[in-house]
Design a protein around this motif. Structure first.
Motif, short mmCIF file in Angstrom:
data_model
loop_
_atom_site.label_atom_id
_atom_site.label_comp_id
_atom_site.label_asym_id
_atom_site.label_seq_id
_atom_site.Cartn_x
_atom_site.Cartn_y
_atom_site.Cartn_z
N LEU A 1 0.84 -1.19 0.00
CA LEU A 1 0.00 0.00 0.00
C LEU A 1 0.88 1.26 0.00
O LEU A 1 0.60 2.23 -0.71
CB LEU A 1 -0.91 -0.03 1.23
CG LEU A 1 -2.25 0.69 1.09
CD1 LEU A 1 -3.03 0.17 -0.11
CD2 LEU A 1 -3.08 0.51 2.37
N GLY A 2 1.97 1.22 0.77
CA GLY A 2 2.90 2.34 0.81
C GLY A 2 3.49 2.61 -0.56
O GLY A 2 3.80 3.76 -0.91
N ALA A 3 3.63 1.55 -1.34
CA ALA A 3 4.19 1.69 -2.69
C ALA A 3 3.10 1.97 -3.71
O ALA A 3 3.34 1.90 -4.91
CB ALA A 3 4.95 0.43 -3.05
N GLY A 4 1.89 2.22 -3.23
CA GLY A 4 0.79 2.55 -4.14
C GLY A 4 0.23 1.35 -4.89
O GLY A 4 -0.44 1.50 -5.90
N ARG A 5 0.53 0.15 -4.39
CA ARG A 5 0.02 -1.05 -5.08
C ARG A 5 -1.14 -1.66 -4.29
O ARG A 5 -1.00 -2.66 -3.60
CB ARG A 5 1.16 -2.07 -5.23
CG ARG A 5 2.23 -1.65 -6.22
CD ARG A 5 1.70 -1.53 -7.65
NE ARG A 5 1.03 -2.74 -8.10
CZ ARG A 5 1.67 -3.75 -8.71
NH1 ARG A 5 2.94 -3.66 -8.96
NH2 ARG A 5 1.02 -4.83 -9.08
N GLU A 6 -2.31 -1.06 -4.43
CA GLU A 6 -3.47 -1.53 -3.69
C GLU A 6 -3.85 -2.95 -4.08
O GLU A 6 -4.31 -3.74 -3.26
CB GLU A 6 -4.65 -0.58 -3.93
CG GLU A 6 -5.74 -0.77 -2.88
CD GLU A 6 -6.90 0.19 -3.06
OE1 GLU A 6 -6.65 1.35 -3.42
OE2 GLU A 6 -8.04 -0.23 -2.84
N ASP A 7 -3.65 -3.28 -5.35
CA ASP A 7 -4.00 -4.63 -5.82
C ASP A 7 -3.19 -5.69 -5.07
O ASP A 7 -3.73 -6.71 -4.62
CB ASP A 7 -3.76 -4.74 -7.33
CG ASP A 7 -2.31 -4.39 -7.71
OD1 ASP A 7 -1.71 -3.54 -7.02
OD2 ASP A 7 -1.80 -4.99 -8.68
N LEU A 8 -1.91 -5.42 -4.89
CA LEU A 8 -1.07 -6.38 -4.18
C LEU A 8 -1.43 -6.42 -2.69
O LEU A 8 -1.43 -7.49 -2.07
CB LEU A 8 0.41 -6.03 -4.34
CG LEU A 8 1.01 -6.31 -5.72
CD1 LEU A 8 2.48 -5.91 -5.73
CD2 LEU A 8 0.86 -7.78 -6.07
N ALA A 9 -1.72 -5.24 -2.15
CA ALA A 9 -2.10 -5.19 -0.74
C ALA A 9 -3.36 -6.03 -0.53
O ALA A 9 -3.47 -6.78 0.45
CB ALA A 9 -2.36 -3.75 -0.32
#
Lengths: 94, 257
Positions: free
Chosen positions: B79-87
């Motif tokens: 999420l910190g890296a802006g990857r909501e899909d992975l989160a």
């Protein structure tokens, strides 16, 4: 009369107390007939309580056969049916 | 007492099967004593089996707990890296692991219940076996074979009923252990497949991306820490949370002596 509660032990119950036990037992029978697991466990718990309350535990050095055998309070309806299944087929529905 | 009459018949049928008749009734006493002792050993083994199974559940729950913590950290990093899909993927796996933990906890409680019962049964049977041992010697010493027969018949029905009772408790515990083992086996497979494990351990593309994010964010924070040191000597307070302090020889805590 000697009653065994499975997993608990044997109790001597006075004949005079039998009618009161029969009352609780009728509820157990009814729950079996209805296939109502919650009612069965509640009634069985009451029956076990009643036996323990009215009866006297058999001393450890007394070895006798029982007149009645009752499953312990945490027995489910399915488990009770499985226990009596050999004899009860056709008598207990389900 | 319809149902209970039938239950009695079942228990007593098991009881009769437990004992064979011997020629001399007094031999039956010794035989049934031997069977009692045997049963006692079986109960003790049964208690050990239940305890082993319980331990296995506890180890699995610990493993799954560690997985949920790792997955949680990975979700934060993603999420910190802006990857909501992975989160989201990491959180879905975490939810799966948590559901398994709940199942394990419930099953562990059931096994604990069976173990407690067997322990009580073992204690009772121990005192019964001892009482019976004394009694059978008295009967053998005081009665002729013919007289003994009556007394023995009575004692034996009590003893054999005891054993049928304990035998039923053992079977019940065994059933629970078998159910548990089937479930534990399924969880082992899940853990091995990586579906509930730390997502970075297995090798699918989601895992690789999560790993990359984790190492990237580690690099980023180290870079920030270096900048802070080399720059105007700014206080480490500017560092992002969770960043290790600038390299110093003394570890802040937990140093082994």
């Amino acid at each position: 009369m000697i009653v065994r509660i499975l997993g608990v032990g044997q109790y001597r119950v006075d004949e005079a107390d039998l009618p009161r036990l029969e009352e609780v037992d009728d509820r157990v029978e009814q729950a079996i007939a209805d296939g109502d697991d919650a009612a069965f466990q509640a009634a069985l718990g009451d029956l076990v309580d009643a036996i323990v309350r009215m009866g006297t535990p058999l001393p450890v050095e007394e070895f006798v056969g029982s007149d009645v055998v009752v499953p312990d309070r945490d027995t489910t309806l399915a488990e009770a049916r499985a226990m009596g299944a050999d004899e009860a087929q056709g008598l207990i529905p389900g | 007492m319809g149902f209970f009459d039938r239950l009695k018949v079942v228990v007593q049928a098991k009881a009769n099967k437990a004992l064979d008749k011997a020629e001399d009734p007094r031999e039956v006493l010794d035989l049934s004593y031997e069977k009692q002792v045997e049963m006692l050993q079986q109960v003790r083994r049964g208690i050990a089996d239940v305890a082993t199974s319980k331990k296995r559940l506890e180890l699995q729950a610990d493993q799954l707990q560690a997985s949920t913590e790792k997955l949680d950290a990975q979700a934060r990093q993603a999420l910190g890296a802006g990857r909501e899909d992975l989160a989201r993927t990491a959180l879905e796996r975490k939810a799966g692991a948590q559901a398994q933990i709940e199942g394990l906890v419930a099953q562990r409680e059931q096994l604990q219940g069976e173990q407690d019962k067997l322990v009580v049964a073992e204690q009772k049977l121990t005192s019964r076996v001892e009482a019976f041992r004394t009694q059978k010697e008295t009967i053998k010493a005081q009665y002729t074979a013919a007289e003994a027969e009556t007394r023995i018949g009575e004692s034996l029905s009590g003893v054999s009923e005891d054993m049928a009772d304990v035998g039923m408790a053992m079977n019940r515990a065994k059933d629970k252990v078998e159910t548990m083992q089937a479930r534990a086996g399924a969880i082992d497979e899940l853990l091995e497949s990586g579906a509930l494990e730390d997502a970075t351990v297995s090798g699918d593309s989601v895992d690789r991306e999560l790993t990359e994010i984790a190492s990237k964010s580690a690099v980023d924070s180290e870079l920030a820490s270096l900048k802070a040191q080399i720059g105007s000597g700014a206080a480490p307070a500017e560092l992002p949370a969770g960043t290790p302090p600038p390299a110093e020889p003394a570890p802040p805590e937990g140093g082994a002596r």
